[in-house]
Enzyme design. Structure first.
Site, PDB file in Angstrom:
ATOM      1  N   GLU A 286      -4.380  -6.965 -12.146  1.00 25.01           N
ATOM      2  CA  GLU A 286      -3.556  -6.751 -10.958  1.00 25.01           C
ATOM      3  C   GLU A 286      -2.126  -6.354 -11.315  1.00 25.01           C
ATOM      4  O   GLU A 286      -1.483  -5.599 -10.579  1.00 25.01           O
ATOM      5  CB  GLU A 286      -3.558  -8.002 -10.078  1.00 25.01           C
ATOM      6  CG  GLU A 286      -4.933  -8.403  -9.558  1.00 25.01           C
ATOM      7  CD  GLU A 286      -5.617  -7.318  -8.741  1.00 25.01           C
ATOM      8  OE1 GLU A 286      -4.921  -6.477  -8.143  1.00 25.01           O
ATOM      9  OE2 GLU A 286      -6.868  -7.308  -8.705  1.00 25.01           O
ATOM     10  N   HIS A 289      -1.885  -2.737 -11.429  1.00 25.79           N
ATOM     11  CA  HIS A 289      -1.646  -2.133 -10.117  1.00 25.79           C
ATOM     12  C   HIS A 289      -0.175  -2.243  -9.726  1.00 25.79           C
ATOM     13  O   HIS A 289       0.405  -1.294  -9.175  1.00 25.79           O
ATOM     14  CB  HIS A 289      -2.502  -2.820  -9.057  1.00 25.79           C
ATOM     15  CG  HIS A 289      -3.960  -2.483  -9.129  1.00 25.79           C
ATOM     16  ND1 HIS A 289      -4.420  -1.205  -9.371  1.00 25.79           N
ATOM     17  CD2 HIS A 289      -5.070  -3.265  -8.973  1.00 25.79           C
ATOM     18  CE1 HIS A 289      -5.748  -1.210  -9.365  1.00 25.79           C
ATOM     19  NE2 HIS A 289      -6.163  -2.441  -9.138  1.00 25.79           N
ATOM     20  N   HIS A 295      -7.584   2.480 -10.651  1.00 23.84           N
ATOM     21  CA  HIS A 295      -8.774   2.027 -11.371  1.00 23.84           C
ATOM     22  C   HIS A 295      -9.244   3.062 -12.388  1.00 23.84           C
ATOM     23  O   HIS A 295      -9.060   4.265 -12.203  1.00 23.84           O
ATOM     24  CB  HIS A 295      -9.896   1.717 -10.391  1.00 23.84           C
ATOM     25  CG  HIS A 295      -9.686   0.437  -9.649  1.00 23.84           C
ATOM     26  ND1 HIS A 295     -10.168   0.206  -8.378  1.00 23.84           N
ATOM     27  CD2 HIS A 295      -9.023  -0.699 -10.005  1.00 23.84           C
ATOM     28  CE1 HIS A 295      -9.820  -1.007  -7.992  1.00 23.84           C
ATOM     29  NE2 HIS A 295      -9.129  -1.578  -8.959  1.00 23.84           N
TER      30      HIS A 295
END
Length: 384
Positions: A286, A289, A295
């Site tokens: 995470e 991100h 991804h």
């Protein structure tokens, strides 16, 4: 005074509800009843669709369409809540795109291998944004020809970014992070995130410093259950595990209903229980991100969307490193190998003014009382 009471009632009933998540050092510490609950993953019912194909109708297929819509594979928003059980072209196209993303045999049929991928717990961020998938495309970075041999070699990168390639600005290289105080996390849990941030810090010029003031930190971390105010509700154990938003938003939410393992021993490998999730593995993903990475279709990479239960995956791969260095450049001290994570760095800038004080050992009730006390006190000063 009446206005204050009304406001407090509103907060109690409508504010996002943090939870006191379950953290365990090993499998033996998890209560047996929680292990039984964790095995009841509703996604497992999708395995009943093995062999389904276009042109047929199957009971309950609408739920699989909802799954694919959630992760971006179905973009027709007008169909939300009105999906049928027909295996139509919309579902066939979604299945084919999913198979390409995960490097499966592209048939458009719900074969066993495809569905076994579908039911794996995963990140809540979509694989497809606005109808465009970045997972399977790759980018050819260079090509070399060898004269007289008729051979060509090229390197393909599988890392991806959010649309527009957002990143933290150049004047914000020392990023701060804080935890929702209502979660009352222990130092042991907080240290898991420190290790996860360190893995990205080692390969970039970014630094990550823990602070206490949750409302003003660059990155805010919290454990929540169900709907929690961002339009991306959690759905219970062993499904979507967490989600994080692109920079510079900085929101990082984890599902408080999971069984989280926090032992943090060793690198990649397996933990001793299949009904629990390794917290550091999810945190490292995470944070990618939070830095702007999307991804990847490389199964061994940190930015791969799924993580199998009982699996520990915390070491950045070449794909992860090259992706984040595309956005921020390299750490001048990075030589291609990792060193053991240093001790936790913390700069206390909390409202209490007590240097070095941590809220990790305080109870949930204490944190909630303190949280609402300051709200009431602030309103009192404003109204009088």
């Amino acid at each position: 005074m009446v206005r204050i009471c009304v406001f407090m009632v509103f907060l109690l009933f409508f504010a996002p509800s943090p939870v006191s998540a379950g953290f365990y050092t090993n499998s033996s510490a998890i209560p047996p009843q929680l292990l039984r609950n964790a095995t009841g993953n509703p996604w497992n019912s999708f395995l009943n669709f093995t062999g389904c194909h276009a042109g047929k109708k199957y009971d309950g297929l609408y739920m699989l369409k909802q799954y694919f819509q959630h992760f971006g594979y179905i973009t027709e928003t007008n169909l939300s809540g009105n999906f049928t059980d027909d295996f139509d072209d919309i579902l066939k196209n979604a299945v084919e795109m999913y198979q390409r993303n995960f490097q499966l045999n592209v048939t458009g049929v719900l074969d066993e291998l495809t569905l076994k991928h579908v039911v794996i717990p995963r990140c809540g961020n979509p694989d497809v944004v606005n109808g465009t998938s970045t997972m399977h495309s790759g980018r050819k970075t260079f090509e070399v020809s060898f004269a007289g041999r008729g051979q060509r070699f090229h390197a393909v990168k599988h890392y991806s970014f959010f649309p527009g390639e957002p990143r933290w600005p150049r004047n914000r290289r020392d990023l701060t992070y804080a935890f929702d105080p209502r979660n009352a996390l222990t130092e042991e849990v907080k240290s898991v995130f420190s290790r996860a941030f360190t893995r990205w810090e080692e390969v970039t010029p970014l630094t990550f410093t823990r602070v206490e003031r949750f409302s003003t930190s660059d990155i805010s971390i919290g454990f929540y259950s169900g709907e929690h105010g961002d339009g991306e509700p959690f759905d219970g154990p062993m499904r979507t595990l967490a989600h994080a938003f692109s920079p510079p938003t900085g929101h990082f939410h984890l599902d408080g209903e999971e069984n989280w393992i926090v032992s943090g021993e060793g690198g990649d490998g397996f933990i001793s229980v299949s009904e629990a999730v390794d917290l550091e593995s999810v945190a490292v993903h995470e944070i990618g991100h939070l830095l702007g990475l999307g991804h990847s279709s490389v199964e061994g990479s940190i930015m791969y969307p799924t993580i199998r239960t009982g699996r520990r995956k915390v070491d950045l791969t070449t794909d992860d490193v090259e992706g984040v260095q595309y956005l921020y450049g390299a750490n001048p001290n990075f030589n291609g190998s990792r060193s053991p994570p240093p001790s936790t760095q913390q700069r206390d800038t909390g409202d209490s003014g007590a240097p070095g004080r941590s809220d990790g050992s305080r109870s949930v009730l204490t944190n909630l009382l303190q949280y609402y006390f300051w709200i009431i006190f602030g309103l009192f000063l404003y109204l009088v």
